[in-house]
Design an enzyme around this catalytic site. Structure first.
Site, short mmCIF file in Angstrom:
data_model
loop_
_atom_site.label_atom_id
_atom_site.label_comp_id
_atom_site.label_asym_id
_atom_site.label_seq_id
_atom_site.Cartn_x
_atom_site.Cartn_y
_atom_site.Cartn_z
N HIS A 124 59.61 39.46 76.75
CA HIS A 124 59.35 38.18 76.08
C HIS A 124 58.06 37.62 76.67
CE1 HIS A 124 59.96 33.88 75.21
NE2 HIS A 124 60.85 34.24 74.31
N ASP A 201 64.40 38.66 84.25
CA ASP A 201 64.54 37.69 83.17
C ASP A 201 65.95 37.87 82.60
OD1 ASP A 201 64.66 36.42 80.75
OD2 ASP A 201 62.71 37.13 80.02
N LYS A 227 71.13 28.93 76.09
CA LYS A 227 71.56 30.22 75.51
C LYS A 227 72.96 30.59 75.98
CE LYS A 227 66.88 32.15 75.37
NZ LYS A 227 66.44 31.91 74.01
N CYS A 365 58.62 36.08 69.95
CA CYS A 365 57.87 35.87 71.20
C CYS A 365 57.77 37.17 71.99
CB CYS A 365 58.51 34.78 72.06
SG CYS A 365 58.70 33.23 71.22
N1 C6P Z 1 64.12 33.72 73.53
C1 C6P Z 1 64.61 34.04 71.19
O1 C6P Z 1 64.82 33.64 70.05
P1 C6P Z 1 63.37 29.60 77.11
O2 C6P Z 1 62.68 29.33 75.82
O3 C6P Z 1 62.54 29.23 78.29
O4 C6P Z 1 64.76 29.03 77.16
O5 C6P Z 1 63.60 31.18 77.16
C2 C6P Z 1 62.53 32.06 77.09
C3 C6P Z 1 62.99 33.48 76.99
C4 C6P Z 1 62.70 34.35 78.03
N2 C6P Z 1 63.14 35.61 78.02
C5 C6P Z 1 63.89 36.10 77.02
C6 C6P Z 1 64.39 37.50 77.08
C7 C6P Z 1 64.21 35.27 75.94
O6 C6P Z 1 64.96 35.76 74.95
C8 C6P Z 1 63.73 33.94 75.91
C9 C6P Z 1 63.99 33.05 74.73
C10 C6P Z 1 64.44 33.03 72.29
O7 C6P Z 1 64.54 35.24 71.46
C11 C6P Z 1 63.46 31.96 71.94
S1 C6P Z 1 61.82 32.57 71.83
#
Ligand code: C6P
Length: 408
Positions: A124, A201, A227, A365
């Site tokens: 990501h 991650d 999440k 992303c």
């Molecule tokens: N992925 C998806 O729809 P945040 O936005 O900080 O809570 O998480 C970022 C993030 C980092 N690593 C991984 C593997 C992720 O899946 C995500 C968030 C969401 O896939 C929003 S882009």
């Protein structure tokens, strides 16, 4: 087999009773954010209506109650991931902020020109760009573990890249696109033998499976509350205590100091030195309620359930004509990326929405991964504890409807 009792949990999530365009809502976008059970909503309402005050500052009753709730939340999260002490839990806004904190607070301090940071093409952007930037700032080099043809990291591929120049290995535990589950414990062993630290991650794994940081072999683990049934705007960086002690703060201001005079300042202990400013107190309280909810359901059960749904969905879509599915067939987490031939993923998502089915479409992303797949974007369905076999039937039906609509 699907866990039938888990399907009853739908009633714990008020939003799932809301019809969309006259259809039952089938929510298949939990990898983006999960829905919230009533107990989490209640915990936030209770905090604001009964205990609201700032934390770690004042001595009045409400301030003491709020501080106790906030620190109890830290303990709850620490237990959930098997941290050796609550102070190893740093509250952040989410995975993105947690990973940036490690890149700024640890990598900037310790990396030297020529050192290597190892990542993969499935990361990501939140676990890629902070390392690109840290490399620029320090003169370190970014190295990639190449993926096998179905999008997995093999130990051979990891061994080909991790070596005596490696200082940091930063990998996702579970891909938010391919549903791949990466062999973190084995890679961590390799990285530690090379003298590197391991940043995981956990955005797509901590919500879905039992996690024990010691067994995982991580040195830092980042994840997001939203999440895992928790509120938005609250997340976690877990780090091994000595590494957190060595890391520099990146946010300067109130409550992260020990002593300040006109010219200089010294820092508070871990974790407060990383939590400058008023934290998301209600978010932490809501996250603790989410953790208790997930624990009550049982993380092993949730893992079996979402893996089962992801693998069933993979098989069903794989068998359909005019549909491409991505990632390994087994093991496959509850995240499934797919495309319908000749139909843009945004159009797929639009037809799905008209049927009450929520999915995500786009690059998720993860643009380097899209480049690796050779596509601009994909549709993506993602499952959680409140989904059922019936939701997979609806997913298959929605794809058939999409194909029918665009054939016309
Ligand atoms: N992925 C998806 O729809 P945040 O936005 O900080 O809570 O998480 C970022 C993030 C980092 N690593 C991984 C593997 C992720 O899946 C995500 C968030 C969401 O896939 C929003 S882009």
């Amino acid at each position: 087999m699907m866990d039938v009792a888990l399907v009853d949990l739908k009633k714990d999530f008020p939003i799932l009773a809301r019809p969309i365009h006259g259809h039952r809502l089938v929510y298949l976008d939990s990898a983006a954010t999960t829905q919230k059970p009533q107990v989490v909503i209640d915990a936030e309402v209770d905090f604001y209506s009964q205990h609201n005050a700032n934390v770690l500052r004042s001595v009045h009753t409400l301030a003491e109650e709020a501080t106790t709730l906030f620190q109890n939340a830290r303990q709850t999260v620490a237990r959930f991931v098997g941290a050796s002490r609550p102070e190893e839990i740093v509250f952040t806004r989410g995975t993105t902020e947690s990973l940036n904190l490690v890149a700024r607070g640890f990598a900037d301090k310790f990396l030297k020109p020529g050192d290597e940071i190892v990542v993969s093409p499935m990361e990501h952007h939140s676990n890629l760009i902070p390392w690109q930037q840290a490399a620029r700032r320090t003169g370190a080099n970014l190295r990639f573990i190449e993926l096998d043809p179905v999008g997995q990291i093999t130990l051979e591929a990891a061994r080909a890249v991790i070596g005596d120049k490696t200082r940091i290995v930063a990998l996702s535990h579970v891909s938010n696109v391919l549903g791949t589950v990466n062999p973190i414990p084995e890679i961590a062993e390799m990285a530690h033998a090379a003298g590197a630290i391991v940043v995981v991650d956990g955005a797509q794994s901590v919500p879905h499976q039992p996690i024990n940081v010691a067994q995982l072999g991580a040195d830092f683990l980042a994840f997001s509350g939203h999440k895992m049934c928790g509120p938005t705007g609250i997340g976690v960086l877990w780090g091994r205590y000595p590494l957190l002690e060595e890391s520099d703060p990146v946010m300067y201001g109130g409550e992260m100091i020990s002593f300040v005079d006109r010219e200089t300042a010294t820092w508070a202990d871990v974790p407060e030195k990383f939590e400058g400013g008023t934290p998301n107190i209600a978010g932490a309280v809501g996250l603790a309620a989410a953790v208790r909810y997930l624990d009550d359901v049982g993380m092993e059960r949730i893992h079996r359930h979402t893996t089962n749904l992801g693998e069933q969905a993979f098989d069903r879509l794989h068998a359909m004509s005019g549909v491409s599915v991505y990632g390994p067939q087994r093991p496959h987490s509850g995240v499934l990326a797919f495309n319908v031939d000749q139909v843009h993923p945004h159009d797929v998502a639009q037809v799905f929405d008209s049927l009450g089915v929520a999915i995500r479409a786009g690059h998720h992303c993860a643009q380097p991964l899209m480049q690796w797949l050779g596509v601009g974007s994909t549709a993506r369905a993602s499952f959680y504890l409140y989904n059922s076999d019936q939701d997979i039937d609806v997913l298959v039906h929605a794809i058939e409807e999409t194909k029918r609509y665009f054939r016309r």
